[in-house]
Design a protein around this motif. Structure first.
Motif, PDB file in Angstrom:
ATOM      1  N   ASN A  31       0.837  -1.200   0.000  1.00  0.00           N
ATOM      2  CA  ASN A  31       0.000   0.000   0.000  1.00  0.00           C
ATOM      3  C   ASN A  31       0.875   1.254   0.000  1.00  0.00           C
ATOM      4  O   ASN A  31       0.555   2.253  -0.663  1.00  0.00           O
ATOM      5  N   LYS A  32       1.963   1.195   0.741  1.00  0.00           N
ATOM      6  CA  LYS A  32       2.897   2.330   0.770  1.00  0.00           C
ATOM      7  C   LYS A  32       3.478   2.575  -0.622  1.00  0.00           C
ATOM      8  O   LYS A  32       3.521   3.720  -1.111  1.00  0.00           O
ATOM      9  N   TYR A  33       3.925   1.483  -1.290  1.00  0.00           N
ATOM     10  CA  TYR A  33       4.505   1.639  -2.627  1.00  0.00           C
ATOM     11  C   TYR A  33       3.444   2.036  -3.652  1.00  0.00           C
ATOM     12  O   TYR A  33       3.745   2.775  -4.603  1.00  0.00           O
ATOM     13  N   ALA A  34       2.211   1.563  -3.474  1.00  0.00           N
ATOM     14  CA  ALA A  34       1.132   1.933  -4.391  1.00  0.00           C
ATOM     15  C   ALA A  34       0.878   3.434  -4.345  1.00  0.00           C
ATOM     16  O   ALA A  34       0.667   4.083  -5.384  1.00  0.00           O
ATOM     17  N   VAL A  35       0.894   3.998  -3.145  1.00  0.00           N
ATOM     18  CA  VAL A  35       0.710   5.439  -2.990  1.00  0.00           C
ATOM     19  C   VAL A  35       1.914   6.188  -3.558  1.00  0.00           C
ATOM     20  O   VAL A  35       1.770   7.184  -4.283  1.00  0.00           O
ATOM     21  N   LYS A  36       3.096   5.704  -3.257  1.00  0.00           N
ATOM     22  CA  LYS A  36       4.320   6.365  -3.704  1.00  0.00           C
ATOM     23  C   LYS A  36       4.389   6.444  -5.221  1.00  0.00           C
ATOM     24  O   LYS A  36       4.764   7.488  -5.791  1.00  0.00           O
ATOM     25  N   TYR A  37       4.046   5.347  -5.902  1.00  0.00           N
ATOM     26  CA  TYR A  37       4.186   5.291  -7.360  1.00  0.00           C
ATOM     27  C   TYR A  37       2.864   5.469  -8.106  1.00  0.00           C
ATOM     28  O   TYR A  37       2.836   5.359  -9.337  1.00  0.00           O
ATOM     29  N   ASP A  38       1.780   5.735  -7.379  1.00  0.00           N
ATOM     30  CA  ASP A  38       0.457   5.912  -7.980  1.00  0.00           C
ATOM     31  C   ASP A  38       0.079   4.691  -8.827  1.00  0.00           C
ATOM     32  O   ASP A  38      -0.231   4.802 -10.018  1.00  0.00           O
ATOM     33  N   ARG A  40      -2.241   0.952  -8.864  1.00  0.00           N
ATOM     34  CA  ARG A  40      -3.321   0.168  -8.248  1.00  0.00           C
ATOM     35  C   ARG A  40      -2.857  -1.280  -8.110  1.00  0.00           C
ATOM     36  O   ARG A  40      -2.334  -1.868  -9.058  1.00  0.00           O
ATOM     37  N   ILE A  41      -3.012  -1.839  -6.918  1.00  0.00           N
ATOM     38  CA  ILE A  41      -2.598  -3.216  -6.673  1.00  0.00           C
ATOM     39  C   ILE A  41      -3.823  -4.082  -6.395  1.00  0.00           C
ATOM     40  O   ILE A  41      -4.814  -3.597  -5.837  1.00  0.00           O
ATOM     41  N   PRO A  42      -3.773  -5.356  -6.767  1.00  0.00           N
ATOM     42  CA  PRO A  42      -4.951  -6.227  -6.587  1.00  0.00           C
ATOM     43  C   PRO A  42      -5.194  -6.664  -5.152  1.00  0.00           C
ATOM     44  O   PRO A  42      -6.319  -6.976  -4.779  1.00  0.00           O
ATOM     45  N   LYS A  66       3.983  -7.327  -9.702  1.00  0.00           N
ATOM     46  CA  LYS A  66       3.940  -7.244 -11.163  1.00  0.00           C
ATOM     47  C   LYS A  66       3.220  -6.004 -11.675  1.00  0.00           C
ATOM     48  O   LYS A  66       3.319  -5.685 -12.863  1.00  0.00           O
ATOM     49  N   ARG A  67       2.511  -5.290 -10.804  1.00  0.00           N
ATOM     50  CA  ARG A  67       1.814  -4.077 -11.230  1.00  0.00           C
ATOM     51  C   ARG A  67       2.776  -2.892 -11.374  1.00  0.00           C
ATOM     52  O   ARG A  67       2.403  -1.857 -11.928  1.00  0.00           O
ATOM     53  N   PHE A  68       3.991  -3.058 -10.893  1.00  0.00           N
ATOM     54  CA  PHE A  68       4.954  -1.966 -10.920  1.00  0.00           C
ATOM     55  C   PHE A  68       5.917  -2.122 -12.096  1.00  0.00           C
ATOM     56  O   PHE A  68       6.110  -3.219 -12.615  1.00  0.00           O
ATOM     57  N   SER A  69       6.533  -1.023 -12.504  1.00  0.00           N
ATOM     58  CA  SER A  69       7.538  -1.079 -13.567  1.00  0.00           C
ATOM     59  C   SER A  69       8.768  -1.829 -13.066  1.00  0.00           C
ATOM     60  O   SER A  69       8.942  -2.042 -11.857  1.00  0.00           O
ATOM     61  N   SER A  70       9.640  -2.205 -13.990  1.00  0.00           N
ATOM     62  CA  SER A  70      10.850  -2.927 -13.598  1.00  0.00           C
ATOM     63  C   SER A  70      11.709  -2.103 -12.661  1.00  0.00           C
ATOM     64  O   SER A  70      12.275  -2.626 -11.693  1.00  0.00           O
ATOM     65  N   GLU A  71      11.827  -0.800 -12.926  1.00  0.00           N
ATOM     66  CA  GLU A  71      12.627   0.067 -12.055  1.00  0.00           C
ATOM     67  C   GLU A  71      12.024   0.113 -10.652  1.00  0.00           C
ATOM     68  O   GLU A  71      12.740   0.080  -9.647  1.00  0.00           O
ATOM     69  N   GLN A  72      10.697   0.190 -10.605  1.00  0.00           N
ATOM     70  CA  GLN A  72      10.021   0.208  -9.310  1.00  0.00           C
ATOM     71  C   GLN A  72      10.128  -1.134  -8.605  1.00  0.00           C
ATOM     72  O   GLN A  72      10.333  -1.201  -7.387  1.00  0.00           O
ATOM     73  N   GLN A  73      10.011  -2.238  -9.364  1.00  0.00           N
ATOM     74  CA  GLN A  73      10.182  -3.573  -8.776  1.00  0.00           C
ATOM     75  C   GLN A  73      11.570  -3.717  -8.172  1.00  0.00           C
ATOM     76  O   GLN A  73      11.735  -4.292  -7.083  1.00  0.00           O
ATOM     77  N   TYR A  74      12.556  -3.195  -8.874  1.00  0.00           N
ATOM     78  CA  TYR A  74      13.937  -3.275  -8.362  1.00  0.00           C
ATOM     79  C   TYR A  74      14.028  -2.623  -6.981  1.00  0.00           C
ATOM     80  O   TYR A  74      14.566  -3.200  -6.035  1.00  0.00           O
ATOM     81  N   THR A  75      13.495  -1.410  -6.894  1.00  0.00           N
ATOM     82  CA  THR A  75      13.542  -0.680  -5.622  1.00  0.00           C
ATOM     83  C   THR A  75      12.775  -1.421  -4.532  1.00  0.00           C
ATOM     84  O   THR A  75      13.247  -1.550  -3.394  1.00  0.00           O
TER      85      THR A  75
END
Length: 243
Positions: A31-38, A40-42, A66-75
């Motif tokens: 939820n924190k990362y969803a807010v940070k990167y705008d 939506r997570i399932p 998997k809802r995040f970009s590769s750069e975001q997944q890395y972080t």
């Protein structure tokens, strides 16, 4: 790009049934990362829904990731692997090393002064049995990461290596007085004559370099600290593996 196979692999470790994140922790962090990167997570609430089928922690973590970009997944994977709860997990340490070594380019430009992170992670791993040396090494790393380029950063590195050698060689000699003992140690472990001579010479130069900047008031050359750090990493890893 981070392939789905790696995302699933990371989710399997970070969401391990016994030692991974709890369901509540998964929703809390994502939820924190969803807010940070705008994004939506399932799976944003726990307990996870039972319909149309039961969802376990690994699946929820993987599908969220998997809802995040590769750069975001890395972080996300990197930050989750650095949580305090995983500090004693070899599986998570290995995951972080694989992440950095295979997808480190996704970290972005960042700070131009960056040490090879795989080497530092491996060095910290190998130093676990040498607590005094590890403490100084981590202090030097903290200063470097915070761009505190002072003489005592080099002093921390030198003393860390010196303490490691004292422990491995079983004596109380200073770094510059360990050269003969280092050579004898490597040869006793079936090291080649050429490698032994090269390693001893490198330690000699390393010691003289550090003495020039640690024991005198010369200004530290910032552009040289990175290679000194990575040389220290390589020295330590080699010595511990021989031991």
């Amino acid at each position: 790009m981070i392939p789905k196979e790696f995302s699933n692999f990371a989710a399997g470790i970070l969401g391990d049934t016994d030692n991974g994140l709890t369901g509540n922790e998964i929703t809390k962090y994502f939820n924190k990362y969803a807010v940070k990167y705008d994004v939506r997570i399932p799976y944003s609430n726990y307990p996870f829904p039972m319909q149309p089928q039961a969802i376990n922690k690994r699946t929820a973590l993987s599908e969220n990731l998997k809802r995040f970009s590769s750069e975001q997944q890395y972080t996300i994977i990197k930050e989750l692997s650095e949580l305090e709860k995983f500090k004693d997990s070899n599986d998570v340490k290995d995951l972080k090393i694989k992440l950095i070594s295979e997808y480190g380019q996704l970290a972005g430009a960042g700070n131009p002064k960056e040490i090879n992170e795989v080497l530092t992670e491996e060095t910290i791993h190998w130093l676990q049995s040498y607590s005094d040396s590890l403490k100084l090494y981590q202090e030097a790393l903290r200063k470097f990461n915070n761009q505190i380029f002072q003489r005592n950063l080099l002093d921390d590195l030198r003393l860390s290596l010196e303490l490691l050698l004292k422990s491995i060689l079983g004596n109380t000699k200073s770094l510059e007085n360990q050269l003969n003992e280092i050579g004898t140690f490597i040869q006793a472990k079936n090291g080649s004559k050429e490698l032994t001579n090269m390693f001893v010479k490198l330690i000699d130069y390393y010691s003289k370099y550090n003495n020039s900047y640690v024991k005198h008031d010369d200004a530290v050359i910032e552009n040289e600290i990175e290679i000194i750090f990575e040389m220290t990493n390589s020295f330590m890893k080699f010595l511990i593996k021989l031991k």
